[in-house]
Every structure is written in structure tokens, then in C-alpha cells.
Design a protein around this motif. Structure first.
Motif, short mmCIF file in Angstrom:
data_model
loop_
_atom_site.label_atom_id
_atom_site.label_comp_id
_atom_site.label_asym_id
_atom_site.label_seq_id
_atom_site.Cartn_x
_atom_site.Cartn_y
_atom_site.Cartn_z
N LEU A 159 0.84 -1.31 0.07
CA LEU A 159 0.15 0.02 -0.10
C LEU A 159 0.92 1.29 0.11
O LEU A 159 0.62 2.25 -0.84
N SER A 172 2.21 1.95 -3.43
CA SER A 172 1.29 2.23 -4.45
C SER A 172 1.11 0.78 -5.22
O SER A 172 0.78 0.88 -6.36
N ASP A 180 -4.42 -0.43 -3.91
CA ASP A 180 -4.89 0.96 -3.67
C ASP A 180 -5.71 0.84 -2.11
O ASP A 180 -5.95 1.90 -1.54
N MET A 181 -5.89 -0.36 -1.58
CA MET A 181 -6.49 -0.40 -0.27
C MET A 181 -6.46 -1.80 0.49
O MET A 181 -6.09 -2.77 -0.35
N VAL A 207 -1.03 6.27 6.43
CA VAL A 207 -2.14 5.55 6.16
C VAL A 207 -3.25 5.92 6.95
O VAL A 207 -3.13 6.38 8.05
N THR A 237 -6.14 3.10 3.78
CA THR A 237 -5.84 3.58 2.47
C THR A 237 -4.52 4.30 2.68
O THR A 237 -4.26 5.00 4.01
N ARG A 238 -3.78 4.92 1.85
CA ARG A 238 -3.03 6.02 1.91
C ARG A 238 -3.54 7.52 2.36
O ARG A 238 -4.72 7.85 1.89
#
Length: 421
Positions: free
Chosen positions: A243, A246, A249-250, A264, A381-382
Motif C-alpha cells: 500500500l 502504491s 489501492d487499499m 495511512v 488507504t494512503r
């Protein structure tokens, strides 16, 4: 999508970005100290690559189309990521407080960005090089040429060959994040035009709740039939690294962000809990209340050490004089299910993951009174992530499905919720 094999010309992308900011080819040519024909050609090249116009030309200037605005937003994020990374690595020389680090397109090409990303994928360089139709040696040469242009050491020399150092790995991570923005930029444009699909990459943890995830994915695919969804299963720290880099995505599953992971964000979707599991007809299913001493005499199927589920299993026997040997270790749900169905083994599972097998009547929850851990599950997520419309739709499907789910039961307002560690 823009893949590692075809990162566009960085100078052309910069020209497109500046036109979007200044509103004209002539303004962009002055800002970048280049000719107007060169800027015009750059726009034509990028528009040819994505197959759709980015700008509308009129007497008063050059303005982005509706799709072009989406594209330019991603290009801004692409260059912001790259320029910030360069500034972090290069810093400001002594006595040059007002000096701005050079822009990425003056130091590197798309080929060199790709080379650094690939050569920092330790253990996978040959595999990725083969998929690109290149040799590892050529990728390392390209990465080292960028290293010389940058003036910073990115690789350490070892007996096994060059190995990326901390700076090299940092830049590779940031470059990978930037390239993902390019992938999403083109994916958004082509998805809006209905000419190509976007790919969503979802990391899933063991015991995440495959029934809920499958239903959310089914609903999403009904609404977005041309969009690809790739589900990647793995252990938490591997997925967290993916994550951050990249590659996904999640993450869907138990929320367990470490304190150091400040890049995150987590969203709670539902609560879950652990339960003891065995096959239908197992001797333990005939007991009114299963105790740790009852469980100690049976073979267990356990995940690897250090995972929350393994920690909870070991806590069950912390005060017992006799403990199981834990000789069967796997996180594969298929293998766990097969072992449970065909032997006297027992294990600990989440109620959400067990749902289908209980409804089918093949596995049984053992009655016990000492499992009171409440698990928070959701998506990670980021923090700086900008989801596409498709990503938002997928998240909405997850929220809708899990909003009807509360596997742990709703705790009383005054109750003490014990979180899994």
C-alpha cells in the motif's frame, strides 16, 4: 493504462501541466523557455497517447476539457510527488537558501524512472525485466545513469551486485506512487469515454470476511462491468508495504495500523469477533461449554507467529499446564477448511469468515465463554490517496454490504470493548 513499459515523455507532460495552469501555449512556452511549436507538439503527443483531447483551443486561450481537468489533476499530483521527492533528497546547498532544486524532467527520463523502480524490486528484477522485454543489466545501467545525474548514491556495491540503499528505495517508492497517478489519470479518462477499463487493486487479509467482500465486489461489477478488480491476499505487513508503495489501492480486513505508519488512514466498517471452530459431529460440539483444558488435547491449525489470531490462540493456553504443540501452521483458508472437515483439528476463526460454512452446515462454532475480543474491520488507504469515481463506488459497495453486518453484536454503551492485539 500507463504501465512501467510506457511512461510518457516527462518534458511533454510538464508542458501539458503548465498549459493547464497558465491557460495558453504561448504562456507555457515563455514559462518553460521553449518554442511554441514544441509545446503544441507535446500536447498532440500526449493527446494521441490517451486517444482523447485534453484541451479546447479558442481565440482567448487554451482551456481543459471536462475530461482534461481530471487528467490535469492527476498530472499535478504526479509532478508534486516527484518534485517533493527530489527536494527531499537534494535539499538546499549551503549558502543557497533561495535555490530551488531542479525539476525532475531536467534530471531524468521516463525510462530512468522505470529503471529505478524495477531495480529496487529486490528479488523480482529479472522477472519484471523479462515482462518488459529488457535485460536486468540494461535496467541497472539506466538507473545508474540517473544516479550520476542526480549526484547522490542510490546503490551500495556488494559481492552480489548493486543493492539499493535507503535513498534509492525512498526515491523508487515515490516514483512508483507518481506512476500510479499516471495510471489512474489515463484510466479515468478512458473509463469516462467508455473505451478501456480501469483496474482496482484490493489487498485482502486472511479472515477479512470473504462473504462481505465477494458481495461488495459483485455489486460493484454490476455497476462497472468494464472495470477490472484484482484481489490480492497477503499478510498484513506485506500488504501495508504494498500500500505504501502504491502496488495496491487499499487493504480490506482487520484494522491494526502500527504507530509508525503515519502515512495511512483507517475507516471502520463493521465489528467482528473470534470463535472456536470444528467440523460438524466433532466431540467438542457435544459440550455445553468448551474450556481451554478441553481444547489442549486436540491438534490445532494455526497461522504464523506474531499475527493477531495466533497471539489470541496462544493466550487461550497461557495459564494451562498442558498446551498444544501447534504443528499445523497455515493461513490458507482452503487448507484450513480441508483440515477441519477431514480431521479432529480445531482452530480460531472470525465469525465473518465462517458465515458461509456455518450456513451450509459443514462447520460448527464451539460453545465457549472466554472469547470476548471485539475486532474492528474496515479499509486502510494512503492518507494522501485521491480515489477515482470507480474506487469511491467500490468503497460505497463495501459500506453498504458491511453496514448490514455486525458479526460481534452491538456492545452495550457502557461495556468494555476488548480489542484484539
Amino acid at each position: 493504462m500507463f504501465r512501467l513499459a510506457d511512461i510518457p515523455n516527462l518534458r511533454h507532460l510538464r508542458m501539458v501541466q503548465v498549459i493547464g495552469k497558465l491557460g495558453g501555449v504561448s504562456c507555457a512556452s515563455r514559462e518553460l523557455s521553449t518554442s511554441q511549436p514544441a509545446v503544441t507538439q507535446a500536447v498532440a503527443n500526449i493527446e494521441a497517447e490517451i486517444g482523447l483531447p485534453i484541451f479546447e483551443r479558442c481565440a482567448t486561450g487554451t482551456y481543459p476539457t471536462t475530461i482534461g481537468k481530471q487528467f490535469l489533476l492527476r498530472i499535478d499530483r504526479f509532478f508534486d510527488t516527484l518534485d517533493t521527492a527530489l527536494a527531499q533528497v537534494l535539499g538546499r546547498p549551503d549558502g543557497a537558501a533561495d535555490r530551488i532544486p531542479p525539476r525532475i524532467e531536467r534530471l531524468a527520463t521516463g525510462t530512468q524512472l522505470r529503471a529505478l523502480i524495477v531495480t529496487c524490486e529486490q528479488g523480482r528484477v529479472s522477472e519484471i525485466a523479462d515482462s518488459l522485454g529488457l535485460s536486468p543489466a540494461s535496467l541497472f545501467r539506466s538507473a545508474r545513469s540517473f544516479e550520476r545525474a542526480l549526484g547522490k548514491q542510490l546503490f551500495d556495491r556488494t559481492a552480489q551486485g548493486p543493492i539499493p540503499n535507503r535513498t534509492g528505495n525512498y526515491l523508487a517508492r515515490e516514483f512508483r506512487r507518481a506512476v500510479r497517478e499516471l495510471e489512474l489519470a489515463r484510466g479515468e479518462v478512458l473509463l469516462a469515454a467508455g473505451t478501456e477499463s480501469l483496474e482496482l487493486v484490493i489487498g485482502t487479509l486472511p479472515m477479512a470476511g470473504s462473504h462481505d467482500l465477494a458481495e461488495a465486489t459483485r455489486r460493484f461489477m454490476s455497476a462497472y462491468p468494464s472495470t477490472k478488480v484484482r484481489l490480492v491476499t497477503g499478510e498484513y505487513h506485506k500488504l501495508l508495504n504494498d500500500l505504501s508503495n502504491s502496488r495496491i489501492d487499499m487493504i480490506f480486513g482487520m484494522l491494526r495500523r502500527p504507530e509508525w505508519a503515519d502515512d495511512v488512514s483507517e475507516e471502520v466498517l463493521f465489528t467482528d469477533n473470534y470463535c472456536l471452530v470444528a467440523r460438524v459431529g466433532h466431540a467438542l460440539t457435544r459440550l455445553e461449554n468448551v474450556t481451554p483444558s478441553d481444547l489442549a488435547g486436540y491438534e490445532w491449525v494455526v497461522p504464523q507467529k506474531g499475527t493477531p489470531r495466533r497471539n489470541r490462540i496462544e493466550q487461550i493456553f497461557a495459564d494451562e499446564p498442558v498446551r498444544p504443540k501447534f504443528h499445523l501452521e497455515t493461513s490458507s483458508l482452503t487448507m484450513i477448511r480441508s483440515l477441519l472437515l477431514n480431521s479432529e483439528t480445531v482452530t480460531l476463526m472470525t465469525r465473518s469468515e465462517l458465515q458461509n460454512d456455518v450456513e451450509l452446515g459443514v462447520l460448527k462454532v464451539l460453545p465457549c465463554r472466554f472469547l470476548d475480543n471485539v475486532l474492528l474491520k474496515g479499509v486502510t488507504t494512503r492518507s494522501d490517496w485521491l480515489p477515482t469515481a470507480a474506487h469511491n463506488a467500490f468503497l460505497d459497495c463495501l459500506r453498504e454490504v458491511t453496514g448490514k453486518t455486525n458479526h460481534a453484536g452491538k456492545p452495550d454503551s457502557g461495556s468494555d470493548i476488548r480489542m484484539a492485539s
